[in-house]
Every structure is written in structure tokens, then in C-alpha cells.
Design an enzyme around this catalytic site. Sequence first.
Site, PDB file in Angstrom:
ATOM      1  N   TYR A  11       0.842  -1.195   0.000  1.00 43.34           N
ATOM      2  CA  TYR A  11       0.000   0.000   0.000  1.00 43.34           C
ATOM      3  C   TYR A  11       0.880   1.249   0.000  1.00 43.34           C
ATOM      4  O   TYR A  11       1.699   1.448   0.903  1.00 43.34           O
ATOM      5  CB  TYR A  11      -0.915   0.028   1.228  1.00 43.34           C
ATOM      6  CG  TYR A  11      -2.019  -1.002   1.231  1.00 43.34           C
ATOM      7  CD1 TYR A  11      -2.252  -1.836   0.150  1.00 43.34           C
ATOM      8  CD2 TYR A  11      -2.850  -1.141   2.342  1.00 43.34           C
ATOM      9  CE1 TYR A  11      -3.262  -2.776   0.160  1.00 43.34           C
ATOM     10  CE2 TYR A  11      -3.880  -2.074   2.369  1.00 43.34           C
ATOM     11  CZ  TYR A  11      -4.077  -2.901   1.278  1.00 43.34           C
ATOM     12  OH  TYR A  11      -5.081  -3.827   1.307  1.00 43.34           O
ATOM     13  N   PRO A  46     -16.520  -3.222   1.548  1.00 40.20           N
ATOM     14  CA  PRO A  46     -17.876  -3.574   1.982  1.00 40.20           C
ATOM     15  C   PRO A  46     -18.951  -2.626   1.463  1.00 40.20           C
ATOM     16  O   PRO A  46     -20.136  -2.943   1.538  1.00 40.20           O
ATOM     17  CB  PRO A  46     -17.783  -3.501   3.510  1.00 40.20           C
ATOM     18  CG  PRO A  46     -16.689  -2.505   3.770  1.00 40.20           C
ATOM     19  CD  PRO A  46     -15.693  -2.746   2.674  1.00 40.20           C
ATOM     20  N   GLY A  84     -24.513   5.476  -2.728  1.00 43.57           N
ATOM     21  CA  GLY A  84     -25.477   6.193  -3.556  1.00 43.57           C
ATOM     22  C   GLY A  84     -24.914   7.401  -4.270  1.00 43.57           C
ATOM     23  O   GLY A  84     -25.642   8.075  -5.012  1.00 43.57           O
ATOM     24  N   LYS A  85     -23.633   7.648  -4.104  1.00 44.30           N
ATOM     25  CA  LYS A  85     -23.052   8.867  -4.677  1.00 44.30           C
ATOM     26  C   LYS A  85     -23.035   8.878  -6.197  1.00 44.30           C
ATOM     27  O   LYS A  85     -22.933   9.940  -6.820  1.00 44.30           O
ATOM     28  CB  LYS A  85     -21.626   9.066  -4.146  1.00 44.30           C
ATOM     29  CG  LYS A  85     -20.613   8.065  -4.661  1.00 44.30           C
ATOM     30  CD  LYS A  85     -19.181   8.405  -4.248  1.00 44.30           C
ATOM     31  CE  LYS A  85     -18.978   8.227  -2.778  1.00 44.30           C
ATOM     32  NZ  LYS A  85     -17.549   8.436  -2.402  1.00 44.30           N
TER      33      LYS A  85
END
Length: 327
Positions: free
Chosen positions: A53, A208, A216-217
Site C-alpha cells: 500500500y 464492503p 449512492g453517490k
Amino acid sequence: MEQRHLGRTGLRVSRIGLGTLTWGRDTGEEAAAEQLKAFWEAGGTLVDTADVYGGGESEYLLGRLVGALVPRRELVIATKAGSVPDPDRRFDGSRGHLLSALDDSLERLGTDHVDLWQVHAFDPRTPLDETLQALDLAVSSGRARYAGVSNFSGWQLAKAATWQLAAPGVRTRLASTQMEYSLLQRGVEREVLPAALDLGVGLLPSSPLGRGVLTGKYREGTPADSRGASASLAAFVEPYLDEAAGRIVDAVATAAQGLAVTPLQVALAWVRDRPGVAAPIVGARTGAQLAAALSVEALSLPEEIRRALDDVSAPVHRYPDQDWSTL
């Protein structure tokens, strides 16, 4: 925050984990410090990272913050090894590579041990028993307290977990498997989750929130400041912007409206409370996004809402998956 046992082990983790995929890349030290402090103050303990990462910067940044900001003993630090920046070989599960990677991770994290060490992915070029021996050596040497895997298919997980259980006291049992799991991606329910439940391996769901889509964006388009508009992450989000996903997102939004909560809370509560799940790993770019995720602690979905979401997102399970006796 409620604490749960990780698989069939004595290790307890907060039922929401903090992901650090963007730390050191899109998330700087100040924002990371804000997230870690808020997470800890909310009762969170599980912090998940990996040696790849940010090219190692995520671990380095976490190491700078732990101790100075949050007591080391109050965190469950999980990291991964095995992914390599080689176009010809994406994963290296050899004993030599894994143990060297663990030593490098410990140096970046500024600690003498990690609480959970995970093989990042299955390496078909290395005998599985060699890969698993690295986990045994890490635990027996004290450099890792518990061990797990990530991105293993059902047969790979079952083989690995069974191999470890065959020599109790000599081989360390697998505590966890980390896999993508959400209302938009329920593939683990075919083989991985049944194997994990049977063998006592805890599931740590990544993404998740369906790579952010379940918030919902994206219902009215792609926000300019979203991952879907990012040159580096647009391809990561795109698979979940199709018509089928849209129907599931609409159902989540309807449930959220009826419960007077947000779609994020509904989607996260659904996966958090699925059988076999120990802790969804939530990656947030900002403190506000993390606060929204942490607010799910008090929410439990009513049974009728949960069943409706199960139905609208149900994957197709056909022969020979699970119970095919009615086919």
C-alpha cells in the site's frame, strides 16, 4: 464498539476495521492521524494495511502514528505480504520472500510484531506448504501473533486451513481470510464463506461498500471528487456502475429512507452482520467519511429489510454450489 473473536481463535477485533489503502498516497499524515484517533476513540481496534500500500508508505505512516497518537497495545495491527511489483509474477508466496517482507514491514511499522499477518494472495508457482510454513515461522518466532490469508478461492482456503489444522500445536491455524464482500459482490458465498465457517476462519470483508457505489453517490452521475472520477481508480469502480448494480443501490436507498438513515449505514450494517463476518474493513479518504462509517455501530437492520436486500442482491447459485438438490 463491539468486539468479536476472529474466527475460532482467542483474538478479538472491533467489528469494523480501519483500512489504510490510500495512506501515504491519497491520504497524508494529518488526515491519517485524524482517522486513527477518531477510530480509536470510537472503540475501534483493527487497523489493516499491506506492504504494497503506497509502496510501503502506508505502513510507514501507521508506524509514525502508533505510540505517539494511540497506544500500541490497544490496536490490532494487520498487514499483508506476497504481492510484488513484477508484471510477470504478481504474487510471490515463497518462504524467503514472505519472511523478508515481514521483517521489512516490522521495520516500517516500528514494532517487533504484528497482531495478524496475512498472505496477500495465492501463489500457484510456490508449493502451498512452503507458503504456510512462512506463517508458522512468523508466529513461532513471535513476529506475528496470528496468521491469515487474503484473496484465496474456496478450494485454496479449504486446503490451506485443513493443512494447518492437521498438525495442531505445530502449525498455526488460520485466523482469517480477507475477501471483497458486499451487496454488490456476494461471490464469496458460493465456496469461500462455507469453507471459512466450517473451518473456523473469520471473514474480513474488503470493499464492503461496493467500492463506494453503495453510498449512492453515483446514482445521478460521477462526482468530480470521487474514486470513479480518478484516473487511477475509475477502472476499479466501473464494474459496479451497471444496470444490475443500480437496482441494488436503489433498494439500499429505499431501505435507508424508510429507516431514516443513510445508504452507507444500511449497506455496511448488512455485511457486518452476515454469518461468518468478523469485521468489514472500511477505507476512508477523509475524516468525515470515516465518521459516517463509524455511525453504523448503533444500527441493526430489521429482519424484513435484511430479507429484502438479500433477495434483490441474490447471486445465482447453480450446480454444483451448495444445496443444488432442488435443481
